[in-house]
Design a protein around this motif. Structure first.
Motif, PDB file in Angstrom:
ATOM      1  N   SER A  63      -4.576 -26.149  47.186  1.00  0.00           N
ATOM      2  CA  SER A  63      -4.544 -27.060  46.044  1.00  0.00           C
ATOM      3  C   SER A  63      -5.384 -26.486  44.912  1.00  0.00           C
ATOM      4  O   SER A  63      -6.445 -25.912  45.145  1.00  0.00           O
ATOM      5  N   THR A  64      -4.909 -26.660  43.699  1.00  0.00           N
ATOM      6  CA  THR A  64      -5.689 -26.214  42.542  1.00  0.00           C
ATOM      7  C   THR A  64      -6.770 -27.236  42.188  1.00  0.00           C
ATOM      8  O   THR A  64      -7.696 -26.918  41.468  1.00  0.00           O
ATOM      9  N   ARG A  65      -6.653 -28.444  42.716  1.00  0.00           N
ATOM     10  CA  ARG A  65      -7.622 -29.512  42.432  1.00  0.00           C
ATOM     11  C   ARG A  65      -8.719 -29.627  43.482  1.00  0.00           C
ATOM     12  O   ARG A  65      -9.829 -30.029  43.177  1.00  0.00           O
ATOM     13  N   ASP A  66      -8.368 -29.333  44.733  1.00  0.00           N
ATOM     14  CA  ASP A  66      -9.315 -29.492  45.835  1.00  0.00           C
ATOM     15  C   ASP A  66      -9.163 -28.290  46.758  1.00  0.00           C
ATOM     16  O   ASP A  66      -8.169 -28.168  47.463  1.00  0.00           O
TER      17      ASP A  66
END
Length: 109
Positions: A63-66
């Motif tokens: 994930s690019t967010r997490d």
């Protein structure tokens, strides 16, 4: 047993079939969501996802967010095999029966 007999040439178990179908319909889905939707414990799903990855049908991406979260998506090879499976009379019949059983389970809940 019927499912296994119908999909024998693909060496698919029902859990693999369900996971591949769910991942194909929801590219980028988390493993936790696959687990919840398929109705398997997260630990039981790990070898299924590993088997799909080993066949080159599913890929994990971070994930690019997490950075702790990984997403599952079908690969082009996975999409092709899924198409072949559904195009065959055995696979199409197994798919219909599998979906019907899932619908019955959902109603029973």
């Amino acid at each position: 047993r019927d499912f296994h007999a119908k999909t024998k040439k693909w060496e698919l178990r029902a859990g693999m079939f369900s996971a591949l179908e769910l991942i194909s319909a929801n590219p980028g889905i988390s493993q936790a969501m696959v687990s919840a939707e398929v109705g398997l414990d997260k630990s039981a799903l790990v070898p299924i996802i590993d088997a799909l990855e080993a066949r080159g049908w599913v890929a994990r991406t971070r994930s690019t967010r997490d950075r702790h979260r990984r997403h599952r998506s079908p690969t082009p090879a996975g999409a092709e095999e899924r198409h072949r499976l559904f195009a065959s009379p055995e696979g199409a019949e197994a798919h219909r029966r599998h979906r019907l059983r899932r619908a019955v389970v959902q109603i029973a809940r």
